[in-house]
Design an enzyme around this catalytic site. Structure first.
Site, short mmCIF file in Angstrom:
data_model
loop_
_atom_site.label_atom_id
_atom_site.label_comp_id
_atom_site.label_asym_id
_atom_site.label_seq_id
_atom_site.Cartn_x
_atom_site.Cartn_y
_atom_site.Cartn_z
CD GLU A 97 -2.36 1.31 2.82
OE1 GLU A 97 -2.55 2.43 3.34
OE2 GLU A 97 -2.67 0.24 3.39
CE LYS A 139 -5.59 2.18 7.89
NZ LYS A 139 -4.64 2.75 6.92
#
Length: 216
Positions: free
Chosen positions: A44, A133
């Site tokens: 990411e 998340k």
């Protein structure tokens, strides 16, 4: 380009997403190469990385399908679209931003929305997020995940902001789909020194931790 479901499968199978906040955009390709060498293929690239969109484009052009590049710290739809156009295969926001779901899903990309409380986590799920998340996970811990999933077992959780290596396995045992590892894996000292060999070594260690946790 991989489909949304293929990306979801890869993220959950590998179990680790390296969260990269590089000092310079030209560090991203060697970082990805070092992580791949250690068995971590999901990376990411946060938008706090200088010229992050360019870094995403260069990583996809140079490394192709050997890496699963995502974009992180996405706060608005326009930047999310730009990152996807540059080659990002998944989208991550640290906050609950429902409008990002349509941006990701319209291009067949999975999205992870940020949450901290049970209400936020459920709202992210109802908005269509593929993953929740939980951030920052450091102050909550694996027992929080167990407590959260007791009444909400449908949530697909990926915690980030984990502070201790020994907690990685515990989060997975608590029911998390994968873990996002930032400075615990991509250490600031590694970025300062360009010590990519050490990054590969650490990646190997965390991959082994994930494998061990899942064997139980």
């Amino acid at each position: 380009m991989r489909t949304r479901q293929e990306v979801i499968s890869l993220l959950t199978t590998t179990g680790i997403i390296a969260v990269v906040r590089a000092h310079r955009h030209d560090q991203v390709v060697p970082i990805c190469e070092a992580l791949i060498g250690g068995g971590v293929i999901a990376v990411e690239i946060t938008l706090t990385t200088p010229n992050a969109i360019q870094a995403i484009r260069e990583a996809k052009e140079e490394l192709g399908g050997s890496v699963l590049i995502g974009v992180g710290t996405v706060l608005d739809a326009g930047v999310g679209r730009a990152a996807i156009e540059a080659g990002a295969e998944f989208v991550v926001s640290p906050i609950l931003r429902p409008e990002l779901v349509a941006v990701a899903h319209s291009t067949d990309r999975p999205i992870m929305l940020g949450a901290y409380t049970p209400t936020e986590a459920q709202l992210a799920h109802e908005a269509g997020a593929d993953f929740i998340k939980i951030f920052p996970a450091e102050g909550l811990g694996p027992n929080y995940i167990k407590a959260l999933r007791a009444p909400l077992p449908h949530l697909r959780i990926i915690p980030t902001g984990i502070a201790r290596p020994e907690d990685v396995g515990e989060f997975l045992k608590a029911g998390c789909e994968a873990v996002g590892l930032g400075s615990l894996l991509v250490k600031q000292s590694i970025l300062r020194e360009g010590n990519w060999r050490e990054l590969t070594r650490l990646a190997h260690e965390f991959v082994a931790m994930v494998r061990k946790a899942r064997e139980r």
